[in-house]
Scaffold this motif. Structure first.
Motif, PDB file in Angstrom:
ATOM      1  N   ALA A  59       0.824  -1.207   0.000  1.00 45.31           N
ATOM      2  CA  ALA A  59       0.000   0.000   0.000  1.00 45.31           C
ATOM      3  C   ALA A  59       0.856   1.254   0.000  1.00 45.31           C
ATOM      4  O   ALA A  59       0.476   2.273  -0.574  1.00 45.31           O
ATOM      5  CB  ALA A  59      -0.925  -0.004   1.211  1.00 45.31           C
ATOM      6  N   HIS A  60       2.025   1.176   0.614  1.00 41.73           N
ATOM      7  CA  HIS A  60       2.951   2.306   0.681  1.00 41.73           C
ATOM      8  C   HIS A  60       4.289   1.740   1.119  1.00 41.73           C
ATOM      9  O   HIS A  60       4.361   0.644   1.697  1.00 41.73           O
ATOM     10  CB  HIS A  60       2.448   3.332   1.707  1.00 41.73           C
ATOM     11  CG  HIS A  60       3.126   4.663   1.649  1.00 41.73           C
ATOM     12  ND1 HIS A  60       4.382   4.884   2.184  1.00 41.73           N
ATOM     13  CD2 HIS A  60       2.728   5.857   1.145  1.00 41.73           C
ATOM     14  CE1 HIS A  60       4.720   6.140   2.003  1.00 41.73           C
ATOM     15  NE2 HIS A  60       3.737   6.761   1.371  1.00 41.73           N
ATOM     16  N   ILE A  61       5.359   2.478   0.861  1.00 41.39           N
ATOM     17  CA  ILE A  61       6.670   2.072   1.369  1.00 41.39           C
ATOM     18  C   ILE A  61       6.626   1.884   2.883  1.00 41.39           C
ATOM     19  O   ILE A  61       7.215   0.948   3.441  1.00 41.39           O
ATOM     20  CB  ILE A  61       7.735   3.123   0.999  1.00 41.39           C
ATOM     21  CG1 ILE A  61       7.971   3.144  -0.510  1.00 41.39           C
ATOM     22  CG2 ILE A  61       9.036   2.841   1.727  1.00 41.39           C
ATOM     23  CD1 ILE A  61       8.624   1.910  -1.056  1.00 41.39           C
ATOM     24  N   LEU A  62       5.913   2.757   3.586  1.00 41.95           N
ATOM     25  CA  LEU A  62       5.867   2.644   5.042  1.00 41.95           C
ATOM     26  C   LEU A  62       5.111   1.394   5.476  1.00 41.95           C
ATOM     27  O   LEU A  62       5.369   0.847   6.567  1.00 41.95           O
ATOM     28  CB  LEU A  62       5.271   3.900   5.671  1.00 41.95           C
ATOM     29  CG  LEU A  62       3.811   4.259   5.396  1.00 41.95           C
ATOM     30  CD1 LEU A  62       2.863   3.578   6.367  1.00 41.95           C
ATOM     31  CD2 LEU A  62       3.619   5.773   5.474  1.00 41.95           C
TER      32      LEU A  62
ATOM     33  N   ARG B 216      -1.983 -12.040   5.147  1.00 40.01           N
ATOM     34  CA  ARG B 216      -2.281 -12.386   3.753  1.00 40.01           C
ATOM     35  C   ARG B 216      -3.616 -11.798   3.307  1.00 40.01           C
ATOM     36  O   ARG B 216      -3.729 -11.245   2.212  1.00 40.01           O
ATOM     37  CB  ARG B 216      -2.280 -13.904   3.579  1.00 40.01           C
ATOM     38  CG  ARG B 216      -0.895 -14.510   3.375  1.00 40.01           C
ATOM     39  CD  ARG B 216      -1.003 -15.975   2.973  1.00 40.01           C
ATOM     40  NE  ARG B 216      -1.717 -16.724   3.989  1.00 40.01           N
ATOM     41  CZ  ARG B 216      -1.150 -17.257   5.071  1.00 40.01           C
ATOM     42  NH1 ARG B 216       0.160 -17.144   5.244  1.00 40.01           N
ATOM     43  NH2 ARG B 216      -1.862 -17.901   5.970  1.00 40.01           N
ATOM     44  N   ASP B 217      -4.643 -11.921   4.166  1.00 46.29           N
ATOM     45  CA  ASP B 217      -5.989 -11.534   3.752  1.00 46.29           C
ATOM     46  C   ASP B 217      -6.242 -10.031   3.850  1.00 46.29           C
ATOM     47  O   ASP B 217      -6.891  -9.447   2.967  1.00 46.29           O
ATOM     48  CB  ASP B 217      -7.034 -12.261   4.616  1.00 46.29           C
ATOM     49  CG  ASP B 217      -6.974 -13.773   4.445  1.00 46.29           C
ATOM     50  OD1 ASP B 217      -6.376 -14.238   3.452  1.00 46.29           O
ATOM     51  OD2 ASP B 217      -7.507 -14.493   5.314  1.00 46.29           O
ATOM     52  N   LYS B 218      -5.734  -9.409   4.908  1.00 50.26           N
ATOM     53  CA  LYS B 218      -6.085  -8.025   5.179  1.00 50.26           C
ATOM     54  C   LYS B 218      -5.020  -7.003   4.766  1.00 50.26           C
ATOM     55  O   LYS B 218      -5.329  -5.834   4.557  1.00 50.26           O
ATOM     56  CB  LYS B 218      -6.379  -7.852   6.685  1.00 50.26           C
ATOM     57  CG  LYS B 218      -7.600  -8.594   7.178  1.00 50.26           C
ATOM     58  CD  LYS B 218      -8.882  -7.966   6.647  1.00 50.26           C
ATOM     59  CE  LYS B 218     -10.104  -8.552   7.334  1.00 50.26           C
ATOM     60  NZ  LYS B 218     -11.358  -7.888   6.862  1.00 50.26           N
ATOM     61  N   VAL B 219      -3.761  -7.456   4.689  1.00 46.06           N
ATOM     62  CA  VAL B 219      -2.675  -6.512   4.424  1.00 46.06           C
ATOM     63  C   VAL B 219      -2.067  -6.735   3.049  1.00 46.06           C
ATOM     64  O   VAL B 219      -1.959  -5.799   2.252  1.00 46.06           O
ATOM     65  CB  VAL B 219      -1.586  -6.621   5.524  1.00 46.06           C
ATOM     66  CG1 VAL B 219      -0.423  -5.674   5.224  1.00 46.06           C
ATOM     67  CG2 VAL B 219      -2.185  -6.308   6.893  1.00 46.06           C
ATOM     68  N   PHE B 220      -1.660  -7.971   2.751  1.00 46.30           N
ATOM     69  CA  PHE B 220      -0.946  -8.229   1.499  1.00 46.30           C
ATOM     70  C   PHE B 220      -1.880  -8.255   0.289  1.00 46.30           C
ATOM     71  O   PHE B 220      -1.611  -7.623  -0.739  1.00 46.30           O
ATOM     72  CB  PHE B 220      -0.206  -9.574   1.562  1.00 46.30           C
ATOM     73  CG  PHE B 220       0.773  -9.718   2.686  1.00 46.30           C
ATOM     74  CD1 PHE B 220       1.277  -8.608   3.364  1.00 46.30           C
ATOM     75  CD2 PHE B 220       1.207 -10.971   3.089  1.00 46.30           C
ATOM     76  CE1 PHE B 220       2.181  -8.746   4.409  1.00 46.30           C
ATOM     77  CE2 PHE B 220       2.115 -11.128   4.126  1.00 46.30           C
ATOM     78  CZ  PHE B 220       2.594 -10.019   4.793  1.00 46.30           C
ATOM     79  N   THR B 221      -2.963  -9.003   0.396  1.00 45.09           N
ATOM     80  CA  THR B 221      -3.833  -9.252  -0.759  1.00 45.09           C
ATOM     81  C   THR B 221      -4.350  -7.981  -1.429  1.00 45.09           C
ATOM     82  O   THR B 221      -4.413  -7.918  -2.662  1.00 45.09           O
ATOM     83  CB  THR B 221      -5.008 -10.162  -0.349  1.00 45.09           C
ATOM     84  OG1 THR B 221      -4.488 -11.462  -0.038  1.00 45.09           O
ATOM     85  CG2 THR B 221      -6.030 -10.301  -1.478  1.00 45.09           C
ATOM     86  N   PRO B 222      -4.704  -6.922  -0.678  1.00 45.66           N
ATOM     87  CA  PRO B 222      -5.187  -5.721  -1.367  1.00 45.66           C
ATOM     88  C   PRO B 222      -4.128  -4.973  -2.172  1.00 45.66           C
ATOM     89  O   PRO B 222      -4.481  -4.104  -2.979  1.00 45.66           O
ATOM     90  CB  PRO B 222      -5.703  -4.850  -0.209  1.00 45.66           C
ATOM     91  CG  PRO B 222      -5.964  -5.795   0.912  1.00 45.66           C
ATOM     92  CD  PRO B 222      -4.904  -6.837   0.783  1.00 45.66           C
ATOM     93  N   GLY B 223      -2.843  -5.276  -1.964  1.00 47.22           N
ATOM     94  CA  GLY B 223      -1.812  -4.515  -2.663  1.00 47.22           C
ATOM     95  C   GLY B 223      -1.959  -3.027  -2.370  1.00 47.22           C
ATOM     96  O   GLY B 223      -2.121  -2.625  -1.218  1.00 47.22           O
TER      97      GLY B 223
ATOM     98  N   GLY C 289      -5.869   1.597   4.065  1.00 43.40           N
ATOM     99  CA  GLY C 289      -5.535   0.186   4.166  1.00 43.40           C
ATOM    100  C   GLY C 289      -5.364  -0.264   5.606  1.00 43.40           C
ATOM    101  O   GLY C 289      -5.775  -1.371   5.979  1.00 43.40           O
ATOM    102  N   LEU C 290      -4.759   0.582   6.435  1.00 45.84           N
ATOM    103  CA  LEU C 290      -4.598   0.257   7.849  1.00 45.84           C
ATOM    104  C   LEU C 290      -5.962   0.186   8.531  1.00 45.84           C
ATOM    105  O   LEU C 290      -6.214  -0.717   9.352  1.00 45.84           O
ATOM    106  CB  LEU C 290      -3.712   1.307   8.523  1.00 45.84           C
ATOM    107  CG  LEU C 290      -3.455   1.120  10.018  1.00 45.84           C
ATOM    108  CD1 LEU C 290      -2.785  -0.224  10.298  1.00 45.84           C
ATOM    109  CD2 LEU C 290      -2.600   2.268  10.564  1.00 45.84           C
ATOM    110  N   ASP C 291      -6.845   1.097   8.205  1.00 47.58           N
ATOM    111  CA  ASP C 291      -8.206   1.090   8.744  1.00 47.58           C
ATOM    112  C   ASP C 291      -8.940  -0.176   8.312  1.00 47.58           C
ATOM    113  O   ASP C 291      -9.632  -0.825   9.115  1.00 47.58           O
ATOM    114  CB  ASP C 291      -8.943   2.338   8.259  1.00 47.58           C
ATOM    115  CG  ASP C 291     -10.231   2.606   9.037  1.00 47.58           C
ATOM    116  OD1 ASP C 291     -10.624   1.753   9.861  1.00 47.58           O
ATOM    117  OD2 ASP C 291     -10.834   3.666   8.822  1.00 47.58           O
TER     118      ASP C 291
END
Length: 530
Positions: free
Chosen positions: A350-353, A496-503, A511-513
């Motif tokens: 989602a971002h470098i950070l 995998r489901d909440k952080v990685f998969t959305p890209g 994305g954090l929300d």
């Protein structure tokens, strides 16, 4: 007349096809130049980088995506609208004329060659950064430490003029785009509000002044006894790394001894297996050990956004390199597990950070009690005996790094606001203000230029700190909802489901929300500093 979704989609496909080709060529050339810094590889990296920069400088492409983004012409298709926004910002940052692109690319090539190949020389012997760190870790003779520290700082005069010139050139781009300087432009176009960042750092300084002052006073007392000098005579070389950005080895616990006879790759595999994430393929493609003419730092790269994820390290059996390998593989699994169903342009974190958050969360594992038991193989009794020292080291490390980030971000802010100012004095003013480290008497060297991020990864360092904040928020969610992190399949599922998969289909804070139910709250991180 607004463009149709079909017209916008067709344009995006055409643009991304060309961008993909140039990106892959540049990424592969950059990898080869870092792994083997020969003139041919450095030239190839410069050439492919220039080709990518020239493409992103296209004013017609920029105007098209800017106008579509501002008019919200793709609003009916959120995934398409997000790609339009990403292209708008990417082309905005690239708006340079050909002569300026050539100047910037040439300077970067020259700087890469110096940073990658430079080795400090002490008494006629060339030393790697690992060897310098070993001296700063273990040597009790203050004069030997000073010689090693100053030998590394001889890098500064070799690059300082070029780094300053690079700042001037980057500012030209910012001024052309209507920004007061490159620092503000870079932050804005990476979806970080500069004013929010500057105010947050000021607030965090106030919040950490007292705990950092207390922690550093205790540290300085120990170093004073170790080196047999008064606290007032402690200088930068009395700390255990070149920039005082990591916690020195203090107390009676030798965490390096935990890894002296270990194969770090095996521990990393076991760590990620516990989350249901396989890193064997990443390690197989990676370059893990030090040698001449190789970049002495560490990084992870996704060459093609199609699965070729690899990391460059300079491993030694130590806590620091265990941390670093787990850190880089944190980047790696984030990249690996973004599915191919996400459009190529958005097939990134989602971002470098955000990827720094994953890397920092995983890099901290060697100080985690559960990790010491389930991965390193210590008994609960052994782990418990280390728990207090590990916690203290973890908190001290975060405090030190937080204050170090304040130095770098505030230095870069001032550098781009006025590249002509006395940067040598500014650097030490900031070091004293934020790190409480005394400048060496009469020091007037460009020590700031020895930090390669300032030249080669500008306006980047805040991503580490915000990443720590995001990681603390993730960890809070995991503790409440997944029973923790180490060896927890539910934690792997969460990522995998909440952080990685959305890209990158959402801005980072959205994305954090989406993942935790809350936008960024720095209080989670501040609590970890207690």
């Amino acid at each position: 007349m607004p463009a149709t979704l079909s017209e916008i989609s067709s344009a995006v496909q055409t643009t991304v096809a060309r961008l993909r080709q140039l990106y892959i060529a540049s990424a592969m050339a950059a990898w080869e130049a870092a792994a083997e810094s020969t003139p041919a590889n450095l030239s190839a990296a410069a050439d492919t980088r220039t080709a990518l920069m020239r493409f992103e400088a296209d004013p017609v492409e920029y105007a098209r995506y800017r106008d579509w983004d501002k008019a919200n012409d793709a609003a009916a298709d959120p995934l398409l609208a997000r790609q339009v926004r990403v292209l708008h910002f990417e082309f905005a940052q690239g708006q340079n004329d050909p002569a300026l692109i050539d100047q910037i690319s040439t300077l970067i090539k020259q700087l890469e060659e110096v940073y990658y190949i430079f080795r400090a020389e002490v008494n006629g012997k060339k030393l790697t950064n690992n060897e310098i760190d070993d001296i700063l870790d273990r040597e009790r003779d203050g004069e030997v430490r000073r010689e090693a520290w100053e030998a590394h700082k001889q890098l500064g005069p070799k690059v300082a003029d070029s780094v300053r010139e690079l700042a001037r050139l980057r500012n030209k781009t910012a001024h052309k785009m209507g920004y007061p300087n490159y620092h503000r432009m870079s932050l804005t176009l990476s979806e970080i509000d500069p004013d929010w960042l500057y105010e947050m750092l000021d607030k965090l300084k106030t919040q950490t002044d007292a705990p950092f002052r207390a922690a550093k006073a205790a540290l300085d007392a120990e170093l004073s006894a170790r080196f047999k000098v008064p606290v007032a005579e402690l200088r930068p070389w009395h700390y255990s790394d070149l920039f005082f950005q990591r916690a020195p080895k203090v107390g009676n616990t030798d965490f390096d001894a935990l890894f002296a006879n270990q194969k770090l790759e095996d521990l990393a595999i076991k760590t990620y297996d516990g989350l249901g994430m396989d890193v064997r393929d990443i390690l197989a493609r990676s370059d893990l050990y030090e040698r001449p003419n190789k970049d002495q730092h560490a990084f992870c790269i996704h060459i093609d956004r199609e699965g070729d994820v690899r990391t460059l390290n300079n491993l030694r059996p130590s806590e620091r390199w265990m941390d670093t390998l787990l850190h880089e593989l944190g980047h790696g699994v984030y990249d690996k597990y973004i599915p191919s169903t996400v459009p190529w342009l958005l097939r990134t974190p989602a971002h470098i950070l955000s990827t720094e958050a994953m890397a920092e969360l995983m890099g901290g594992m060697p100080l985690d009690r559960e990790w010491l038991i389930s991965v390193r193989g210590l008994s609960p009794t052994q782990a418990d005996s280390l728990a207090s020292a590990a916690h203290q080291r973890d908190v001290l490390g975060r405090l030190i790094f937080t204050r170090w980030v304040m130095v770098v971000v505030n230095f870069e802010r001032a550098l781009y606001e006025d590249p002509e100012r006395d940067l040598n004095a500014l650097w030490w003013d900031l070091v004293q203000k934020f790190q409480f480290v005394t400048r060496p008497e009469g020091r007037a060297m460009p020590d700031w230029a020895t930090k390669n991020h300032i030249a080669l990864a500008p306006a980047y360092y805040q991503n580490y700190l915000i990443g720590y904040m995001m990681a603390a928020q993730w960890r809070h969610w995991l503790d409440v909802n997944a029973g923790g992190l180490v060896g927890k399949a539910a934690a792997g599922d969460f990522f995998r489901d909440k952080v990685f998969t959305p890209g990158a289909i959402r801005p980072w804070n959205e994305g954090l929300d989406y993942a935790t139910g809350e936008a960024l709250k720095i209080d989670y991180y501040v609590k970890t500093l207690a």
